[in-house]
Design a protein around this motif. Structure first.
Motif, PDB file in Angstrom:
ATOM      1  N   SER A   1      22.484   2.888  33.849  1.00  0.00           N
ATOM      2  CA  SER A   1      22.793   3.936  32.871  1.00  0.00           C
ATOM      3  C   SER A   1      24.235   3.864  32.388  1.00  0.00           C
ATOM      4  N   SER A   2      24.411   4.044  31.093  1.00  0.00           N
ATOM      5  CA  SER A   2      25.743   4.101  30.508  1.00  0.00           C
ATOM      6  C   SER A   2      26.268   5.525  30.568  1.00  0.00           C
ATOM      7  N   PRO A   3      27.588   5.691  30.675  1.00  0.00           N
ATOM      8  CA  PRO A   3      28.152   7.042  30.654  1.00  0.00           C
ATOM      9  C   PRO A   3      27.895   7.705  29.303  1.00  0.00           C
ATOM     10  N   GLU A   4      27.952   9.012  29.286  1.00  0.00           N
ATOM     11  CA  GLU A   4      27.639   9.766  28.075  1.00  0.00           C
ATOM     12  C   GLU A   4      28.526   9.367  26.900  1.00  0.00           C
ATOM     13  N   TRP A   5      29.826   9.164  27.152  1.00  0.00           N
ATOM     14  CA  TRP A   5      30.735   8.820  26.055  1.00  0.00           C
ATOM     15  C   TRP A   5      30.345   7.514  25.378  1.00  0.00           C
ATOM     16  N   LEU A   6      29.801   6.566  26.158  1.00  0.00           N
ATOM     17  CA  LEU A   6      29.392   5.288  25.584  1.00  0.00           C
ATOM     18  C   LEU A   6      28.101   5.437  24.783  1.00  0.00           C
ATOM     19  N   GLN A   7      27.183   6.232  25.286  1.00  0.00           N
ATOM     20  CA  GLN A   7      25.943   6.473  24.553  1.00  0.00           C
ATOM     21  C   GLN A   7      26.214   7.166  23.220  1.00  0.00           C
ATOM     22  N   GLN A   8      27.244   8.005  23.177  1.00  0.00           N
ATOM     23  CA  GLN A   8      27.589   8.707  21.942  1.00  0.00           C
ATOM     24  C   GLN A   8      28.000   7.738  20.830  1.00  0.00           C
ATOM     25  N   LEU A   9      28.520   6.580  21.205  1.00  0.00           N
ATOM     26  CA  LEU A   9      28.970   5.595  20.217  1.00  0.00           C
ATOM     27  C   LEU A   9      27.812   4.855  19.553  1.00  0.00           C
ATOM     28  N   LEU A  10      26.593   5.118  20.003  1.00  0.00           N
ATOM     29  CA  LEU A  10      25.409   4.485  19.424  1.00  0.00           C
ATOM     30  C   LEU A  10      24.680   5.418  18.463  1.00  0.00           C
ATOM     31  N   LEU A  11      25.196   6.632  18.306  1.00  0.00           N
ATOM     32  CA  LEU A  11      24.552   7.629  17.454  1.00  0.00           C
ATOM     33  C   LEU A  11      24.927   7.430  15.987  1.00  0.00           C
ATOM     34  N   PRO A  12      24.112   7.928  15.063  1.00  0.00           N
ATOM     35  CA  PRO A  12      24.365   7.733  13.625  1.00  0.00           C
ATOM     36  C   PRO A  12      25.756   8.159  13.172  1.00  0.00           C
ATOM     37  N   GLN A  13      26.264   9.283  13.689  1.00  0.00           N
ATOM     38  CA  GLN A  13      27.553   9.788  13.238  1.00  0.00           C
ATOM     39  C   GLN A  13      28.731   8.932  13.690  1.00  0.00           C
ATOM     40  N   ALA A  14      28.506   8.017  14.619  1.00  0.00           N
ATOM     41  CA  ALA A  14      29.585   7.155  15.103  1.00  0.00           C
ATOM     42  C   ALA A  14      29.564   5.777  14.453  1.00  0.00           C
TER      43      ALA A  14
ATOM     44  N   LEU B   1      21.377  -3.866  14.332  1.00  0.00           N
ATOM     45  CA  LEU B   1      22.040  -2.761  15.025  1.00  0.00           C
ATOM     46  C   LEU B   1      22.419  -1.651  14.053  1.00  0.00           C
ATOM     47  N   LEU B   2      22.980  -2.038  12.920  1.00  0.00           N
ATOM     48  CA  LEU B   2      23.426  -1.055  11.935  1.00  0.00           C
ATOM     49  C   LEU B   2      22.258  -0.212  11.427  1.00  0.00           C
ATOM     50  N   ARG B   3      21.163  -0.861  11.124  1.00  0.00           N
ATOM     51  CA  ARG B   3      19.999  -0.128  10.621  1.00  0.00           C
ATOM     52  C   ARG B   3      19.424   0.793  11.695  1.00  0.00           C
ATOM     53  N   SER B   4      19.274   0.274  12.911  1.00  0.00           N
ATOM     54  CA  SER B   4      18.699   1.071  13.996  1.00  0.00           C
ATOM     55  C   SER B   4      19.570   2.275  14.328  1.00  0.00           C
ATOM     56  N   ALA B   5      20.888   2.051  14.415  1.00  0.00           N
ATOM     57  CA  ALA B   5      21.795   3.149  14.750  1.00  0.00           C
ATOM     58  C   ALA B   5      21.836   4.186  13.631  1.00  0.00           C
ATOM     59  N   SER B   6      21.853   3.740  12.384  1.00  0.00           N
ATOM     60  CA  SER B   6      21.902   4.658  11.247  1.00  0.00           C
ATOM     61  C   SER B   6      20.669   5.549  11.193  1.00  0.00           C
ATOM     62  N   GLU B   7      19.539   5.022  11.662  1.00  0.00           N
ATOM     63  CA  GLU B   7      18.288   5.781  11.672  1.00  0.00           C
ATOM     64  C   GLU B   7      18.097   6.568  12.967  1.00  0.00           C
ATOM     65  N   GLY B   8      19.081   6.491  13.860  1.00  0.00           N
ATOM     66  CA  GLY B   8      18.989   7.202  15.130  1.00  0.00           C
ATOM     67  C   GLY B   8      17.999   6.592  16.100  1.00  0.00           C
ATOM     68  N   LYS B   9      17.733   5.297  15.951  1.00  0.00           N
ATOM     69  CA  LYS B   9      16.731   4.627  16.773  1.00  0.00           C
ATOM     70  C   LYS B   9      17.324   3.633  17.771  1.00  0.00           C
ATOM     71  N   LEU B  10      18.653   3.572  17.852  1.00  0.00           N
ATOM     72  CA  LEU B  10      19.284   2.620  18.764  1.00  0.00           C
ATOM     73  C   LEU B  10      19.442   3.261  20.140  1.00  0.00           C
ATOM     74  N   ALA B  11      18.627   2.825  21.071  1.00  0.00           N
ATOM     75  CA  ALA B  11      18.645   3.401  22.420  1.00  0.00           C
ATOM     76  C   ALA B  11      19.687   2.720  23.300  1.00  0.00           C
ATOM     77  N   SER B  12      20.171   3.463  24.278  1.00  0.00           N
ATOM     78  CA  SER B  12      21.050   2.892  25.286  1.00  0.00           C
ATOM     79  C   SER B  12      20.224   1.937  26.150  1.00  0.00           C
ATOM     80  N   ILE B  13      20.808   0.791  26.502  1.00  0.00           N
ATOM     81  CA  ILE B  13      20.078  -0.211  27.284  1.00  0.00           C
ATOM     82  C   ILE B  13      20.716  -0.386  28.659  1.00  0.00           C
ATOM     83  N   LEU B  14      21.884  -0.981  28.690  1.00  0.00           N
ATOM     84  CA  LEU B  14      22.680  -1.166  29.898  1.00  0.00           C
ATOM     85  C   LEU B  14      24.146  -1.043  29.489  1.00  0.00           C
ATOM     86  N   PRO B  15      25.045  -0.676  30.393  1.00  0.00           N
ATOM     87  CA  PRO B  15      26.442  -0.470  30.015  1.00  0.00           C
ATOM     88  C   PRO B  15      27.081  -1.617  29.232  1.00  0.00           C
ATOM     89  N   LEU B  16      26.956  -2.853  29.705  1.00  0.00           N
ATOM     90  CA  LEU B  16      27.605  -3.963  29.013  1.00  0.00           C
ATOM     91  C   LEU B  16      26.940  -4.266  27.673  1.00  0.00           C
TER      92      LEU B  16
END
Length: 270
Positions: free
Chosen positions: A74-87, A121-136
């Motif tokens: 699991s990635s920390p919350e702050w890292l997962q936030q960087l995968l959201l559309p607004q980021a 990545l850009l398309r998936s994240a912009s659509e809110g579909k980019l899930a967290s996978i592993l920290p690295l």
């Protein structure tokens, strides 16, 4: 080990207006607009060297990421936030065209399911579909989203020297997921180890991917000379995120036929 300086690790957050503009939700600093970061040295991992086959456009950077412990699941919350559309940063068409030109140069067709990973990545994240996978993996994805340049993340304990970067040959393929699906890598720039091709700017091989036990990873940035400084900004962003995870980044030498000096001068061109 030795302390050395490398242009890819000098923090440079000045954005290229024609390439991208940062857009965040305010919870994280607008890293592409940070200026005059403190310059620091990095440890050079002399045991890893990548031999580079001459290429007209490639401007690569390679980083050995070392964590204090296995990355876990699991990635920390702050890292997962960087995968959201607004980021997600706004990436210009010039960036996308330059990356496709890089991958197309050897004869590969970067379109459809074979488009650059940075576009996916850009398309998936912009659509809110980019899930967290592993920290690295999340570190690599978040950094790639910020700059618009693809990168690969492989487990250093799953590959074996010698390492090199060269074009895929006719009919060459490898498995890229657990389902056994293959990608045809003919004409595509690929990272290779003793066994064969294991990563590229589209899909990395299944055999070299990280898992929850990974402590040491290699990140290869598939930069292009058509986007001066982009690979270095991406490397600096990776270093910032890895340090926040408690890890360390080591420089990995990339040796071209023209020598390391000529490769660095290309990376530093204005």
């Amino acid at each position: 080990m030795r302390i050395s300086w490398h242009p890819a690790f000098l923090p440079d957050w000045t954005p290229c207006p024609a390439v991208c503009r940062a857009s965040t939700d305010g919870s994280e600093p607008s890293f592409l607009n940070k200026y005059h970061e403190r310059i620091r040295g990095v440890v050079s991992a002399e045991s890893w060297v990548i031999e580079l086959e001459p290429h007209r456009y490639l401007d690569p950077v390679a980083i050995h990421v070392e964590l204090a412990a296995a990355q876990g699941t699991s990635s920390p919350e702050w890292l997962q936030q960087l995968l959201l559309p607004q980021a997600v940063a706004e990436i210009g068409d010039e960036c996308k065209k330059a990356v496709r030109q890089l991958l197309r140069h050897g004869g590969y067709r970067p379109a459809g399911r074979g488009k650059p990973s940075s576009e996916w990545l850009l398309r998936s994240a912009s659509e809110g579909k980019l899930a967290s996978i592993l920290p690295l993996v999340d570190v690599g994805n978040a950094a790639s989203l910020a700059v618009g340049v693809p990168l690969s993340v492989v487990d250093l304990d799953r590959i074996e020297a010698p390492l090199s970067i060269s074009l895929g040959s006719s009919g060459e393929k490898y498995v890229f997921n657990r389902s056994g699906q293959e990608i045809d890598i003919a004409g595509l720039l690929c990272l290779r180890d003793k066994t064969g091709a294991c990563a590229n700017g589209v899909k990395d091989s299944q055999r070299s991917k990280t898992d929850e036990t990974t402590r040491n990873a290699l990140m290869v940035i598939w930069g292009t000379i058509e986007l001066p400084g982009a690979a270095q900004r991406l490397a600096a962003r990776i270093r910032q995120l890895v340090e926040r995870l408690g890890g360390v980044c080591h420089e990995v030498e990339i040796s071209s036929s023209g020598g390391m000096e000529s490769l660095q001068s290309t990376s530093e061109s204005p």
